[in-house]
Design a protein around this motif. Structure first.
Motif, short mmCIF file in Angstrom:
data_model
loop_
_atom_site.label_atom_id
_atom_site.label_comp_id
_atom_site.label_asym_id
_atom_site.label_seq_id
_atom_site.Cartn_x
_atom_site.Cartn_y
_atom_site.Cartn_z
N GLU A 1 5.85 -4.69 -0.26
CA GLU A 1 4.49 -4.16 -0.40
C GLU A 1 3.92 -4.48 -1.78
OE1 GLU A 1 1.01 -2.08 0.84
OE2 GLU A 1 2.73 -2.89 1.94
N PHE A 2 4.75 -4.33 -2.81
CA PHE A 2 4.30 -4.69 -4.16
C PHE A 2 3.98 -6.18 -4.23
CE2 PHE A 2 4.98 -6.29 -8.43
CZ PHE A 2 4.25 -5.39 -9.21
N ALA A 3 4.84 -7.01 -3.68
CA ALA A 3 4.62 -8.46 -3.72
C ALA A 3 3.31 -8.84 -3.04
CB ALA A 3 5.80 -9.19 -3.06
N ARG A 4 3.00 -8.18 -1.93
CA ARG A 4 1.76 -8.48 -1.22
C ARG A 4 0.54 -8.09 -2.06
NH1 ARG A 4 -1.95 -5.93 1.71
NH2 ARG A 4 -0.91 -3.91 1.49
N LEU A 5 0.58 -6.90 -2.65
CA LEU A 5 -0.55 -6.43 -3.46
C LEU A 5 -0.68 -7.22 -4.76
CD1 LEU A 5 -0.12 -2.57 -2.97
CD2 LEU A 5 -1.90 -4.02 -2.00
N TRP A 6 0.46 -7.66 -5.31
CA TRP A 6 0.42 -8.42 -6.56
C TRP A 6 -0.39 -9.70 -6.39
CZ3 TRP A 6 1.27 -7.16 -11.36
CH2 TRP A 6 1.50 -8.14 -12.33
N GLU A 7 -0.31 -10.33 -5.23
CA GLU A 7 -1.03 -11.57 -4.98
C GLU A 7 -2.53 -11.37 -4.82
OE1 GLU A 7 0.19 -14.63 -5.27
OE2 GLU A 7 1.99 -13.57 -5.95
N ARG A 8 -2.97 -10.15 -4.59
CA ARG A 8 -4.41 -9.90 -4.41
C ARG A 8 -5.18 -9.95 -5.72
NH1 ARG A 8 -5.54 -4.86 -0.50
NH2 ARG A 8 -7.50 -5.18 -1.60
N TYR A 9 -4.50 -9.68 -6.83
CA TYR A 9 -5.09 -9.75 -8.17
C TYR A 9 -6.22 -8.74 -8.37
CZ TYR A 9 -4.92 -12.33 -12.54
OH TYR A 9 -4.70 -12.70 -13.84
N ASP A 10 -6.07 -7.53 -7.84
CA ASP A 10 -7.00 -6.45 -8.15
C ASP A 10 -6.70 -5.94 -9.56
OD1 ASP A 10 -8.22 -6.54 -5.68
OD2 ASP A 10 -6.81 -5.11 -4.80
N VAL A 11 -7.76 -5.63 -10.32
CA VAL A 11 -7.55 -5.10 -11.67
C VAL A 11 -8.33 -3.80 -11.89
CG1 VAL A 11 -7.06 -7.35 -12.69
CG2 VAL A 11 -9.42 -6.55 -12.60
N LYS A 12 -8.72 -3.16 -10.84
CA LYS A 12 -9.48 -1.92 -10.97
C LYS A 12 -8.56 -0.79 -11.41
CE LYS A 12 -12.49 -3.41 -7.21
NZ LYS A 12 -12.93 -3.18 -5.83
N GLY A 13 -9.08 0.08 -12.27
CA GLY A 13 -8.29 1.21 -12.73
C GLY A 13 -9.08 2.50 -12.61
N HIS A 14 -8.39 3.62 -12.68
CA HIS A 14 -9.04 4.93 -12.58
C HIS A 14 -8.49 5.82 -13.68
CE1 HIS A 14 -10.79 3.91 -8.68
NE2 HIS A 14 -9.60 3.41 -8.35
N SER A 15 -9.38 6.40 -14.48
CA SER A 15 -8.96 7.27 -15.57
C SER A 15 -9.13 8.74 -15.23
CB SER A 15 -9.76 6.95 -16.84
OG SER A 15 -11.14 7.15 -16.60
N HIS A 16 -9.76 9.04 -14.10
CA HIS A 16 -9.92 10.43 -13.68
C HIS A 16 -10.20 10.45 -12.18
CE1 HIS A 16 -14.05 9.03 -14.38
NE2 HIS A 16 -14.41 9.92 -13.48
N GLY A 17 -10.12 11.64 -11.62
CA GLY A 17 -10.38 11.77 -10.19
C GLY A 17 -9.58 12.92 -9.61
N ARG A 18 -9.21 12.80 -8.34
CA ARG A 18 -8.44 13.84 -7.67
C ARG A 18 -7.31 13.20 -6.87
NH1 ARG A 18 -10.25 18.78 -7.92
NH2 ARG A 18 -8.98 19.46 -6.17
N LYS A 19 -6.19 13.91 -6.80
CA LYS A 19 -5.06 13.48 -6.00
C LYS A 19 -4.52 14.66 -5.21
CE LYS A 19 -3.50 9.77 -9.08
NZ LYS A 19 -2.36 9.24 -9.88
N THR A 20 -4.05 14.37 -4.02
CA THR A 20 -3.48 15.40 -3.16
C THR A 20 -2.00 15.12 -2.97
OG1 THR A 20 -5.58 15.70 -2.00
CG2 THR A 20 -3.60 16.53 -0.92
N PHE A 21 -1.19 16.16 -3.19
CA PHE A 21 0.27 16.05 -3.08
C PHE A 21 0.77 16.98 -1.98
CE2 PHE A 21 -1.01 15.24 -7.41
CZ PHE A 21 -0.22 14.18 -7.83
N HIS A 22 1.84 16.57 -1.34
CA HIS A 22 2.57 17.43 -0.40
C HIS A 22 3.96 17.63 -1.00
CE1 HIS A 22 -0.71 16.91 2.40
NE2 HIS A 22 -0.59 15.59 2.30
N HIS A 23 4.07 18.63 -1.87
CA HIS A 23 5.26 18.78 -2.68
C HIS A 23 6.33 19.57 -1.92
CE1 HIS A 23 7.80 19.55 -6.19
NE2 HIS A 23 7.11 18.61 -6.81
N PRO A 24 7.57 19.11 -1.93
CA PRO A 24 8.61 19.81 -1.17
C PRO A 24 8.93 21.21 -1.70
CG PRO A 24 9.57 18.08 -2.54
CD PRO A 24 8.09 17.89 -2.58
N ASP A 25 8.60 21.50 -2.96
CA ASP A 25 8.91 22.81 -3.53
C ASP A 25 7.77 23.81 -3.43
OD1 ASP A 25 11.43 21.90 -4.26
OD2 ASP A 25 10.76 21.25 -6.24
N VAL A 26 6.53 23.36 -3.57
CA VAL A 26 5.40 24.30 -3.64
C VAL A 26 4.32 24.02 -2.60
CG1 VAL A 26 5.80 24.75 -6.08
CG2 VAL A 26 4.20 22.95 -5.42
#
Length: 304
Positions: A216-241
């Motif tokens: 999966e990394f090798a496939r995405l590496w060939e796409r040459y995307d360089v977009k980054g994100h310095s803020h935003g939101r993420k959703t986690f499904h944490h096994p403890d909480v």
């Protein structure tokens, strides 16, 4: 002949080819005939014409034989290639790098985190926070800043890297609600670094490992995307909480610009904040050492 199979050139040329392949003639405002197109995206001559430069000039840019494009040419290419602000800035950086007459030896990136930053991490609790290197190595953290990435504490301290975690740790796919978007962001940050510091040993080692171990990394590496994100939101499904919907902010640290402080947060009084309190408590009462940023017991090894 379009010459798309040419494999040499500079990072500037490789980036231009990758971006050109992503833009369809329709997106560029060109009429498309009924015949079969052998070239994905725009042809060289189409891009050159739309940007107002000669085909020969553009071909030399892709081949790496033209290393001093003017700012107006770079801006014109960015316009036709529909580059976003981060991508446009990356293109300018690559052009500046190509124009150097002699490469500058890369300085070894520092892994040292100042004591004041470690105190700051502690003061941010219960918000999970950590300091990462330019390649995503986890350099320091508060109690929740490591525990948020479920299972990463089982890896030796030197193996703890965000990119390595999201691609190689078995818990990562279940932890992130949008795993596919998470991995794209990791690759994009590494791609941007590879464009401006392609010979960096720390980057080469990590990318080489991920190319070998993750298709999966090798496939995405060939796409040459360089977009980054310095803020935003993420959703986690944490096994403890359980479920965690968190905002996050990433900040460059003054004095060590290769380091970023990443903080996750939730509104006090919400279920997500209560979950952060539980995460912080669980991490504090676990086997983690009290010293911030110190490695916990290296109970198992990272993937071979």
């Amino acid at each position: 002949m379009d010459g798309d199979q040419h494999s040499g050139g500079t990072e500037l040329g490789r980036f231009l080819r990758a971006c050109r392949a992503r833009v369809t003639p329709e997106q560029a405002g060109l009429a498309v005939g009924s015949g079969h197109r052998r070239t994905p995206g725009l042809r060289r001559e189409e891009l050159a014409t739309l940007a107002g430069i000669s085909i020969d000039h553009y071909a030399r840019l892709e081949r790496g034989t033209e290393t001093r494009p003017s700012p107006s040419v770079i801006d014109a290419l960015a316009r036709v290639l529909l580059l976003e602000e981060v991508e446009h800035g990356h293109l300018r950086s690559l052009a500046a790098l190509a124009a150097r007459t002699a490469p500058e030896p890369p300085a070894a990136p520092s892994r040292a985190v100042r004591p004041g930053i470690k105190l700051l991490l502690e003061s941010l609790r219960p918000n999970p926070a950590h300091v990462v290197s330019r390649t995503g190595d986890l350099l320091a953290y508060n109690s929740g800043g490591l525990r948020l990435f479920a299972g990463m504490d089982s890896w030796p301290a030197k193996q703890r890297n965000i990119g390595r975690y999201v691609f190689l740790h078995p818990a990562a796919r279940d932890l992130f609600d949008d795993w596919s978007n998470q991995v794209r962001g990791c690759v994009a940050r590494l791609r941007a670094l590879a464009g401006t510091d392609p010979d960096a040993p720390d980057l080469a080692q990590l990318v080489g490992e991920l190319l070998l171990k993750s298709p999966e990394f090798a496939r995405l590496w060939e796409r040459y995307d360089v977009k980054g994100h310095s803020h935003g939101r993420k959703t986690f499904h944490h096994p403890d909480v359980g479920h965690l919907a968190l905002g996050y902010q990433s900040l460059r640290l003054e004095g060590t610009p290769d380091h970023r402080l990443v903080v996750y947060y939730a509104e006090p009084g919400t279920p997500d904040y209560d979950a952060l309190l539980l995460l912080d408590l669980a991490a504090s009462e676990s086997v983690y050492p009290s010293r911030i940023g110190a490695p916990s017991g290296d109970r198992t090894e990272a993937p071979k």
